[in-house]
Design a protein around this motif. Structure first.
Motif, short mmCIF file in Angstrom:
data_model
loop_
_atom_site.label_atom_id
_atom_site.label_comp_id
_atom_site.label_asym_id
_atom_site.label_seq_id
_atom_site.Cartn_x
_atom_site.Cartn_y
_atom_site.Cartn_z
N ARG A 128 -0.70 19.68 28.34
CA ARG A 128 -1.96 19.07 27.91
C ARG A 128 -2.71 18.54 29.12
NH1 ARG A 128 -1.11 13.34 27.36
NH2 ARG A 128 1.10 12.81 27.22
N ARG A 129 -4.00 18.47 29.02
CA ARG A 129 -4.85 18.16 30.17
C ARG A 129 -4.52 16.80 30.79
NH1 ARG A 129 -10.53 19.10 28.29
NH2 ARG A 129 -9.82 21.27 28.32
N ASP A 130 -4.16 15.81 29.97
CA ASP A 130 -3.87 14.47 30.49
C ASP A 130 -2.36 14.21 30.57
OD1 ASP A 130 -3.49 14.54 27.77
OD2 ASP A 130 -4.43 12.61 27.35
N HIS A 131 -1.59 15.25 30.75
CA HIS A 131 -0.13 15.12 30.86
C HIS A 131 0.24 14.31 32.11
CE1 HIS A 131 4.12 16.22 31.08
NE2 HIS A 131 4.02 16.80 29.88
N PRO A 132 1.24 13.43 32.02
CA PRO A 132 1.61 12.61 33.19
C PRO A 132 2.14 13.43 34.36
CG PRO A 132 3.15 12.30 31.35
CD PRO A 132 1.98 13.04 30.80
N ILE A 133 2.48 14.70 34.17
CA ILE A 133 2.97 15.50 35.30
C ILE A 133 1.89 15.68 36.36
CG2 ILE A 133 2.33 17.79 34.41
CD1 ILE A 133 5.05 18.80 35.48
N PHE A 134 0.61 15.53 35.95
CA PHE A 134 -0.49 15.71 36.90
C PHE A 134 -0.80 14.44 37.69
CE2 PHE A 134 -1.48 18.82 33.43
CZ PHE A 134 -1.26 19.97 34.18
N ASP A 135 -0.07 13.36 37.43
CA ASP A 135 -0.34 12.09 38.11
C ASP A 135 0.28 12.03 39.50
OD1 ASP A 135 -1.68 11.30 35.86
OD2 ASP A 135 -0.01 10.14 35.02
N ARG A 136 1.14 12.98 39.85
CA ARG A 136 1.77 12.98 41.17
C ARG A 136 2.06 14.43 41.58
NH1 ARG A 136 7.95 11.07 39.70
NH2 ARG A 136 7.97 11.80 37.53
N ASP A 137 2.57 14.60 42.80
CA ASP A 137 2.93 15.93 43.25
C ASP A 137 3.98 16.54 42.33
OD1 ASP A 137 1.21 15.69 45.36
OD2 ASP A 137 2.76 15.06 46.80
N ILE A 138 3.82 17.83 42.06
CA ILE A 138 4.76 18.51 41.16
C ILE A 138 5.85 19.15 41.99
CG2 ILE A 138 5.02 20.30 39.40
CD1 ILE A 138 2.10 19.88 38.66
N THR A 139 7.04 18.60 41.88
CA THR A 139 8.23 19.08 42.58
C THR A 139 9.19 19.65 41.54
OG1 THR A 139 9.40 16.98 42.36
CG2 THR A 139 7.94 17.24 44.29
N PRO A 140 10.27 20.31 41.97
CA PRO A 140 11.27 20.76 40.99
C PRO A 140 11.78 19.62 40.12
CG PRO A 140 11.67 21.84 43.09
CD PRO A 140 10.58 20.83 43.33
N GLU A 141 11.89 18.43 40.71
CA GLU A 141 12.40 17.28 39.96
C GLU A 141 11.40 16.82 38.90
OE1 GLU A 141 14.63 17.88 43.52
OE2 GLU A 141 12.46 17.58 43.26
N THR A 142 10.12 16.71 39.27
CA THR A 142 9.13 16.27 38.29
C THR A 142 8.90 17.36 37.23
OG1 THR A 142 7.34 17.06 39.73
CG2 THR A 142 7.95 14.74 39.89
N PHE A 143 8.96 18.61 37.65
CA PHE A 143 8.81 19.72 36.70
C PHE A 143 9.90 19.67 35.63
CE2 PHE A 143 10.18 24.12 35.67
CZ PHE A 143 9.07 24.51 34.93
#
Length: 301
Positions: free
Chosen positions: A174-189
């Motif tokens: 979704r457009r406002d997903h918290p994954i977009f609040d920081r760099d996307i790494t394997p861990e955050t993914f």
């Protein structure tokens, strides 16, 4: 020099392909008794049983397996001698083509393919058949399916294949997903629940293999058989959907509040193929269908 009976080669090809006297008889419009007599002649000519009983069915001998590809090639070459010059009159072609594929391909190319077909053959019918699990070669062998289009095809050695296009997987959320609040790494993914799209109900795949190299494991919370049903699960959740990048234009046209991102893993490109049974290889109408489909996939959807 006495030439061999070519009818025995055709019958041998049918017997090895079908693995059944009854099935080979039906294909050649013979009675089972006549096909049994033909099998006896083949056994005598080769000095080999060719097919032997295994439970309720028949299985080929090692000699038969070694000959199968050579026999198939000879039969196809003989067919080209007599039918290689055949042409199809497209304006009057009245034929329905059955293609088994997933909803993603239909959404991307279905209307475009039909339009291209009707420009040349307005009386043709395009029928899409939903995917099912694990029986691709059997589906093609029964003659009711013209083509299977997929990136994961469970094929026998006789099935013909052609690459249509390559794509990569991206993430969708979704457009406002918290994954977009920081760099996307394997861990955050891997930190957010994910969707697996699988006609066989599988939760794991190449993504999990690559994540394991980073000592990271994702949690697949939802498994669906189609990408479009998965997409509609995203706007009201924290779910992440890995999906082919070439569908993104179609996603934007749906108007869903979704955003894509590059998956931070060295994933291999995915090859989407079309596959067909050798019985259709030299059929002029079928050849036209395959060529039209290939051209369709070379145009941006």
């Amino acid at each position: 020099m006495q030439l061999p009976d070519m009818n025995l080669l055709v019958a041998l090809d049918a017997l090895l392909d079908e693995g059944s006297v009854v099935g080979a008889a039906q294909r050649m419009n013979l009675s089972p008794a006549a096909m049994s007599r033909t099998l006896s002649r083949i056994r005598e000519a080769l000095g080999d049983p060719v097919l032997v009983r295994a439970g309720r069915g028949l299985v080929p001998t090692p000699r038969a397996l070694a000959l199968q590809e050579q026999v198939r090639t000879l039969v196809e070459q003989a067919g080209q001698v007599f039918h290689g010059g055949d042409e199809v009159h497209l304006p009057t072609l009245d034929r329905a083509f059955n293609i088994r594929t997933n909803d993603l391909f239909i959404a991307l190319y279905g209307a475009q393919l039909l339009s291209m077909m009707h420009e040349q053959a307005p009386r043709t019918v395009l029928r899409f058949v939903p995917e099912s699990g694990g029986d691709d070669d059997l589906v093609l062998r029964d003659g009711r399916t013209d083509l299977i289009i997929s990136s994961t095809i469970d094929l026998g050695p006789e099935i013909k294949v052609q690459s249509l296009f390559n794509t990569v997987y991206v993430g969708l959320a979704r457009r406002d997903h918290p994954i977009f609040d920081r760099d996307i790494t394997p861990e955050t993914f891997a930190a957010y629940p994910q969707i697996s799209v699988s006609r066989r109900g599988r939760a794991n795949g190449p993504i999990d293999v690559e994540l394991a190299n980073y000592k990271v494991q994702r949690r697949v919370a939802l498994i669906t058989p189609s990408f479009h049903s998965a997409m509609f699960s995203l706007p009201a959740s924290d779910l992440i959907l890995p999906m082919p990048a070439n569908i993104l234009n179609s996603v934007q046209r749906l108007g869903l509040p979704l955003r894509s991102f590059e998956i931070p893993l060295p994933l291999e490109r995915v090859t989407v193929m079309q596959a067909w049974h050798p019985r259709f290889h030299n059929d002029p109408a079928h050849r036209w269908l395959r060529q039209t489909l290939k051209t369709c996939c070379e145009v941006d959807p």
